[in-house]
Write a protein that holds these residues in place. Sequence first.
Motif, PDB file in Angstrom:
ATOM      1  N   LEU A  59      30.012  74.747  60.745  1.00 10.80           N
ATOM      2  CA  LEU A  59      30.061  75.542  61.725  1.00 10.80           C
ATOM      3  C   LEU A  59      29.257  77.036  61.461  1.00 10.80           C
ATOM      4  CD1 LEU A  59      33.398  74.944  62.398  1.00 10.80           C
ATOM      5  CD2 LEU A  59      31.372  74.046  63.962  1.00 10.80           C
ATOM      6  N   ILE A  60      29.515  77.463  59.859  1.00  9.98           N
ATOM      7  CA  ILE A  60      29.042  78.863  59.280  1.00  9.98           C
ATOM      8  C   ILE A  60      27.235  78.233  59.151  1.00  9.98           C
ATOM      9  CG2 ILE A  60      28.466  80.253  57.795  1.00  9.98           C
ATOM     10  CD1 ILE A  60      31.446  79.372  57.797  1.00  9.98           C
ATOM     11  N   SER A  61      26.586  76.728  59.210  1.00 14.16           N
ATOM     12  CA  SER A  61      25.140  76.636  59.203  1.00 14.16           C
ATOM     13  C   SER A  61      24.545  76.660  60.721  1.00 14.16           C
ATOM     14  CB  SER A  61      24.171  75.813  58.454  1.00 14.16           C
ATOM     15  OG  SER A  61      25.668  75.488  57.351  1.00 14.16           O
ATOM     16  N   GLU A  62      25.505  76.058  61.158  1.00 17.30           N
ATOM     17  CA  GLU A  62      24.466  76.195  62.491  1.00 17.30           C
ATOM     18  C   GLU A  62      24.885  77.598  63.761  1.00 17.30           C
ATOM     19  OE1 GLU A  62      25.838  74.307  67.330  1.00 17.30           O
ATOM     20  OE2 GLU A  62      27.050  73.810  65.355  1.00 17.30           O
ATOM     21  N   THR A  63      25.911  78.365  63.375  1.00 20.47           N
ATOM     22  CA  THR A  63      26.290  80.213  64.000  1.00 20.47           C
ATOM     23  C   THR A  63      25.248  81.071  63.538  1.00 20.47           C
ATOM     24  OG1 THR A  63      28.184  80.173  63.690  1.00 20.47           O
ATOM     25  CG2 THR A  63      27.808  79.244  65.143  1.00 20.47           C
ATOM     26  N   GLY A  64      25.295  80.999  61.463  1.00 22.21           N
ATOM     27  CA  GLY A  64      24.872  81.582  60.964  1.00 22.21           C
ATOM     28  C   GLY A  64      26.397  83.051  61.057  1.00 22.21           C
ATOM     29  N   GLU A  65      27.092  83.064  61.062  1.00 26.41           N
ATOM     30  CA  GLU A  65      28.555  83.885  61.416  1.00 26.41           C
ATOM     31  C   GLU A  65      29.593  83.400  61.174  1.00 26.41           C
ATOM     32  OE1 GLU A  65      26.358  85.863  64.881  1.00 26.41           O
ATOM     33  OE2 GLU A  65      28.147  84.670  65.250  1.00 26.41           O
ATOM     34  N   PHE A  66      30.694  83.988  60.416  1.00 31.32           N
ATOM     35  CA  PHE A  66      31.514  84.121  60.312  1.00 31.32           C
ATOM     36  C   PHE A  66      32.629  85.247  60.092  1.00 31.32           C
ATOM     37  CE2 PHE A  66      29.865  84.407  56.239  1.00 31.32           C
ATOM     38  CZ  PHE A  66      30.566  84.929  55.651  1.00 31.32           C
ATOM     39  N   VAL A  67      34.028  85.015  59.841  1.00 31.52           N
ATOM     40  CA  VAL A  67      34.439  86.213  60.034  1.00 31.52           C
ATOM     41  C   VAL A  67      35.360  86.197  57.906  1.00 31.52           C
ATOM     42  CG1 VAL A  67      36.420  88.170  60.276  1.00 31.52           C
ATOM     43  CG2 VAL A  67      34.402  87.025  62.629  1.00 31.52           C
ATOM     44  N   VAL A  68      35.977  86.764  57.613  1.00 30.94           N
ATOM     45  CA  VAL A  68      36.867  87.100  56.605  1.00 30.94           C
ATOM     46  C   VAL A  68      37.832  87.796  56.599  1.00 30.94           C
ATOM     47  CG1 VAL A  68      37.063  87.710  53.885  1.00 30.94           C
ATOM     48  CG2 VAL A  68      34.862  86.846  55.319  1.00 30.94           C
ATOM     49  N   ASN A  69      38.517  87.133  57.291  1.00 31.64           N
ATOM     50  CA  ASN A  69      39.906  87.901  57.069  1.00 31.64           C
ATOM     51  C   ASN A  69      41.089  88.068  56.326  1.00 31.64           C
ATOM     52  OD1 ASN A  69      39.660  87.508  60.410  1.00 31.64           O
ATOM     53  ND2 ASN A  69      39.781  85.855  59.826  1.00 31.64           N
ATOM     54  N   LEU A  70      41.398  89.010  55.879  1.00 30.33           N
ATOM     55  CA  LEU A  70      42.313  89.457  55.224  1.00 30.33           C
ATOM     56  C   LEU A  70      44.315  89.131  54.810  1.00 30.33           C
ATOM     57  CD1 LEU A  70      41.540  93.287  53.445  1.00 30.33           C
ATOM     58  CD2 LEU A  70      40.322  90.365  52.667  1.00 30.33           C
ATOM     59  N   SER A 103      36.021  88.995  68.512  1.00 31.28           N
ATOM     60  CA  SER A 103      34.912  89.759  67.422  1.00 31.28           C
ATOM     61  C   SER A 103      33.967  90.993  68.028  1.00 31.28           C
ATOM     62  CB  SER A 103      34.353  89.410  66.195  1.00 31.28           C
ATOM     63  OG  SER A 103      35.548  88.133  65.897  1.00 31.28           O
ATOM     64  N   GLY A 104      33.853  92.052  67.030  1.00 25.25           N
ATOM     65  CA  GLY A 104      32.726  93.411  67.899  1.00 25.25           C
ATOM     66  C   GLY A 104      31.285  92.990  67.636  1.00 25.25           C
ATOM     67  N   LYS A 105      30.773  91.934  66.842  1.00 29.76           N
ATOM     68  CA  LYS A 105      29.524  92.001  67.143  1.00 29.76           C
ATOM     69  C   LYS A 105      29.137  90.572  66.747  1.00 29.76           C
ATOM     70  CE  LYS A 105      28.315  96.176  66.553  1.00 29.76           C
ATOM     71  NZ  LYS A 105      27.691  97.190  65.299  1.00 29.76           N
ATOM     72  N   VAL A 106      30.354  90.221  66.271  1.00 29.21           N
ATOM     73  CA  VAL A 106      29.561  88.260  66.145  1.00 29.21           C
ATOM     74  C   VAL A 106      30.040  87.162  66.686  1.00 29.21           C
ATOM     75  CG1 VAL A 106      29.156  88.779  63.033  1.00 29.21           C
ATOM     76  CG2 VAL A 106      31.612  88.048  64.555  1.00 29.21           C
ATOM     77  N   SER A 107      29.889  86.013  67.332  1.00 29.75           N
ATOM     78  CA  SER A 107      30.562  85.460  68.047  1.00 29.75           C
ATOM     79  C   SER A 107      32.049  84.183  67.625  1.00 29.75           C
ATOM     80  CB  SER A 107      28.952  84.636  68.330  1.00 29.75           C
ATOM     81  OG  SER A 107      28.770  83.637  66.957  1.00 29.75           O
ATOM     82  N   ALA A 108      31.606  84.301  66.306  1.00 29.86           N
ATOM     83  CA  ALA A 108      32.839  84.237  65.251  1.00 29.86           C
ATOM     84  C   ALA A 108      34.410  84.889  66.264  1.00 29.86           C
ATOM     85  CB  ALA A 108      31.997  83.560  63.576  1.00 29.86           C
ATOM     86  N   PRO A 109      35.093  84.052  66.134  1.00 29.50           N
ATOM     87  CA  PRO A 109      36.054  84.685  66.461  1.00 29.50           C
ATOM     88  C   PRO A 109      37.438  85.864  65.551  1.00 29.50           C
ATOM     89  CG  PRO A 109      37.131  82.365  66.033  1.00 29.50           C
ATOM     90  CD  PRO A 109      35.891  82.631  65.672  1.00 29.50           C
ATOM     91  N   SER A 110      37.992  86.291  65.468  1.00 30.39           N
ATOM     92  CA  SER A 110      38.674  87.204  63.828  1.00 30.39           C
ATOM     93  C   SER A 110      40.622  86.863  64.844  1.00 30.39           C
ATOM     94  CB  SER A 110      38.751  88.872  64.303  1.00 30.39           C
ATOM     95  OG  SER A 110      37.417  88.627  64.007  1.00 30.39           O
ATOM     96  N   VAL A 111      40.718  87.221  62.997  1.00 29.12           N
ATOM     97  CA  VAL A 111      42.115  86.758  63.645  1.00 29.12           C
ATOM     98  C   VAL A 111      43.200  87.467  63.984  1.00 29.12           C
ATOM     99  CG1 VAL A 111      44.014  85.609  62.337  1.00 29.12           C
ATOM    100  CG2 VAL A 111      42.322  84.863  61.751  1.00 29.12           C
ATOM    101  N   ALA A 112      43.789  87.902  65.050  1.00 26.87           N
ATOM    102  CA  ALA A 112      44.035  88.547  65.499  1.00 26.87           C
ATOM    103  C   ALA A 112      46.043  89.675  64.813  1.00 26.87           C
ATOM    104  CB  ALA A 112      44.986  88.991  66.462  1.00 26.87           C
ATOM    105  N   GLU A 113      45.909  87.823  64.031  1.00 26.39           N
ATOM    106  CA  GLU A 113      47.362  88.699  62.723  1.00 26.39           C
ATOM    107  C   GLU A 113      47.030  89.183  61.737  1.00 26.39           C
ATOM    108  OE1 GLU A 113      48.561  85.949  65.700  1.00 26.39           O
ATOM    109  OE2 GLU A 113      46.980  85.774  64.729  1.00 26.39           O
TER     110      GLU A 113
END
Length: 209
Positions: A59-70, A103-113
């Motif tokens: 998935l990351i290879s295909e979109t080139g995007e991800f979100v690191v959620n603490l 998310s604000g700048k990427v297509s990958a979602p963020s985790v609301a919690e």
Amino acid sequence: MPKLLWKPGTLLAPVPPALVSCGTLEKPNLLTVAWTGIVNTNPAMTYVSVRPERYSHGLISETGEFVVNLTTAALVRATDFCGVRSGRDLDKFSACGLTPEASGKVSAPSVAECPLSLECVVRQVLPLGSHDMFLAEIVAVGVDPSLVDRAGKLHLGSAGLAAYAHGEYFALGKSLGTFGFSVRKKPAAKRRAPGKKSARRRAPRGETT
């Protein structure tokens, strides 16, 4: 006594047990990653190391995007679950009761919690052996507004962040200092007014000062 000399191993700790969200808002996925960190300041850059056989790798290879959620102490169970189950078999957001948000700048979602979400765009992929490193630029940071005071200062220490060390999850404990405290000058003591004696309470009998 000298340290025992062991063979090379991945014993750097503690590390953040981060939830990495990838895919799209319509079809989101989660991956738990402890191998992440900051590698550059300007531009702000991070990385995640993922095994090629993992579902999220594709998935990351295909979109080139991800979100690191603490993650926080309250999210440790969900974080652990997402590290031992595959997105090929189930919707991990739904299974853990987590909410994917745009998310604000990427297509990958963020985790609301999660209190902090680093939105990332892959700049380079480095095959290292067992893992591929996705070297990425942080293009935006999503922050829980409850952690920001009226002056705009972030109080991440009050988020209840979790840590991971050698197979165990921990809640961060008390603050031991702030960056630079070891060389920071102490505030000068207030000067006593000329001719004025300092007030000193006399200890009652049996009391020590």
